[in-house]
Design an enzyme around this catalytic site. Structure first.
Site, PDB file in Angstrom:
ATOM      1  N   GLU A 122      -0.117  -9.327   1.891  1.00 42.78           N
ATOM      2  CA  GLU A 122       1.559  -8.547   2.511  1.00 42.78           C
ATOM      3  C   GLU A 122       2.011  -7.836   1.950  1.00 42.78           C
ATOM      4  O   GLU A 122       1.970  -7.596  -0.312  1.00 42.78           O
ATOM      5  CB  GLU A 122       2.096 -10.211   2.153  1.00 42.78           C
ATOM      6  N   CYS A 123       2.985  -6.831   2.152  1.00 46.80           N
ATOM      7  CA  CYS A 123       3.686  -5.967   1.359  1.00 46.80           C
ATOM      8  C   CYS A 123       5.015  -6.337   1.121  1.00 46.80           C
ATOM      9  O   CYS A 123       5.863  -4.941   0.964  1.00 46.80           O
ATOM     10  CB  CYS A 123       3.507  -4.624   1.805  1.00 46.80           C
TER      11      CYS A 123
END
Length: 486
Positions: A74-75
């Protein structure tokens, strides 16, 4: 030779679509926490096994061992686009916690550790990890990058692996086919086992551009020397004015001239036949900020004035994010996000049009004039004529156009409502970037060259005397960044 791959945090399947463009690659396993993303992935890739799960809770033995691991942790909480600091999850002013600790941000960033957990058990031959460039500074505010450095070492120990950090905008990923029609700056960490053949980064990561002196050349990536970046410690995004790196001609005779890489325009992804009202026809006026951006584009992209009206090049406006308020449709779209379609397109009546060459320093020509030199790529677009801005048409992009800009196949099916589809597109890996990076790694693993297209639309083969044919090989040796972790 068959090369197998696991796709963790697979989303709707951009990374899988790209990997499968490389001959001999089979994506064995794909996992993600989102049900509609997994449903979409499974519909489009029925021969791959799927798991809808919180990967942080999955025991690595649950999945089969493969040659390659692709991971897209997840960014969301790594990027500064959220308006918060890039720290380890801290911010001022929590509701209950006295220090304001953002537990959701910490859990989001901790998905990076799942890569190390899976590497520990499976000892993959190679690993590719995708995230935003700001993930490089993961750590507390007083020690930016500390957590990231420890994470890289924790993964590298399990191979043990050598590694290299790559900063690449998807519109410049052009080795095995066309680049994307949207900007998407990303950081990729490439791991390969110590002692094995290293990937050929120069072959796969150098786009083409036109040097004023040498014509078409393969460009070299050059990082500026700033407080947070240097050629020895590269980091950042592409940009001649605002970025941390640029591309230069590899020839010394022009003093390594700064050159813009060849890119595809957003116009190639937009369907100009879709209905769109003129600005003057709207019963409810557009909001003031949107009109300000539209009017600024009108002033900038008018090519010529004829009588009472003007020839206008199609252009895009960005309602939020993107780093600008407007850009020509001949440029790539700004980064697409999961938060909603943030792009609108403005164009004049296509029934009254001129011919616009997309290359060089060309200007608009009437359709009665001879067509300029044709190249191996579609380099001409239609632009319109309008007496006033109110005669121009304006609409928001639709999800299919956004998916096209992210290089999803035309027959790719998204399962979910409109908001879910936009979220999947905005969270995706561009297929062309995955194609090139997986191709680069497969070539290193097998020892067999992955053939690049001899006459691909991504290559600048042209009959235009101002853009001579490119050489098949680099015109000069380029100093490369050594492998890290040795």
């Amino acid at each position: 030779m068959l090369v197998t791959m696991t796709d963790l945090f697979c989303g709707a399947g951009g990374s899988t679509c790209g990997a499968l463009q490389i001959p001999g690659v089979r994506v064995v396993m794909a996992a993600n926490h989102s049900r509609h993303a997994i449903n979409t992935h499974q519909h489009n890739h029925p021969t791959t096994d799927h798991d809808c799960a919180d990967i942080s809770q999955v025991v690595p033995t649950r999945y089969p061992r493969t040659d390659i691991l692709w991971g897209s942790p997840e960014c969301t909480h790594h990027t500064r686009a959220r308006g918060k600091k890039r720290g380890h999850g801290e911010f001022d002013g929590g509701l209950f916690a006295t220090d304001g600790t953002d537990e959701a941000a910490i859990r989001s960033r901790a998905t990076m550790h799942d890569i190390a957990r899976f590497a520990e058990h499976h000892r993959y031959r190679a690993i590719i990890v995708e995230n935003v460039p700001d993930a490089r500074w993961w750590g507390p505010e007083e020690a930016p990058g500390f957590a990231f450095d420890n994470w890289v070492r924790s993964v590298a120990l399990w191979g043990p692996y050598d590694y290299r950090i790559v900063y690449l905008d998807s519109c410049h990923a052009q080795a095995a086919g066309p680049g994307s029609r949207s900007r998407r700056p990303r950081m990729y960490v490439i791991f390969w086992r110590k002692g094995d053949r290293a990937p050929d980064f120069d072959k796969w990561l150098r786009p083409y551009g036109v040097c004023p002196r040498h014509g078409w050349v393969r460009l070299m990536q050059c990082f500026e020397r700033t407080r947070v970046c240097s050629p020895e410690r590269p980091w950042g995004v592409y940009g001649v004015k605002t970025g941390q790196y640029v591309y230069r001609c590899p020839r010394v005779e022009c003093r390594h001239q700064v050159v813009e890489p060849q890119v595809r325009g957003a116009a190639e992804a937009i369907d100009f036949t879709l209905p769109a009202r003129t600005i003057g026809e709207r019963s409810r006026p557009l909001v003031a900020n949107t009109m300000r951006k539209i009017r600024a584009g009108w002033e900038k992209y008018r090519q010529a004035v004829r009588g009472e009206g003007a020839v206008i090049e199609p252009y895009m406006i960005e309602l939020h994010g993107g780093g600008s308020s407007h850009r020509p449709a001949t440029a790539p779209m700004s980064t697409l996000t999961a938060g909603g379609i943030n792009h609108g397109v403005v164009y004049a009546d296509p029934a009254v049009h001129d011919l616009l060459p997309y290359y060089g320093n060309s200007s608009a020509q009437p359709v009665t004039a001879p067509m300029p030199t044709l190249t191996t790529r579609d380099r001409h677009g239609l632009i319109g004529y309008a007496v006033s801005l109110e005669e121009c048409r304006y609409r928001m992009l639709i999800p299919r156009e956004a998916a096209r800009a992210m290089e999803f196949p035309e027959d790719f099916v998204f399962l979910g409502d409109r908001d879910q589809t936009i979220e999947m597109i905005g969270n995706a890996v561009t297929t062309n970037a995955a194609r090139d990076l997986v191709g680069m790694v497969v070539e290193a693993l097998t020892g067999e060259d992955v053939s690049l297209p001899a006459n691909s639309s991504s290559l600048p083969v042209s009959a235009d005397p101002e853009t001579p044919q490119a050489a098949a090989q680099p015109t000069a040796s380029v100093p490369s960044i050594p492998a890290q972790g040795s």
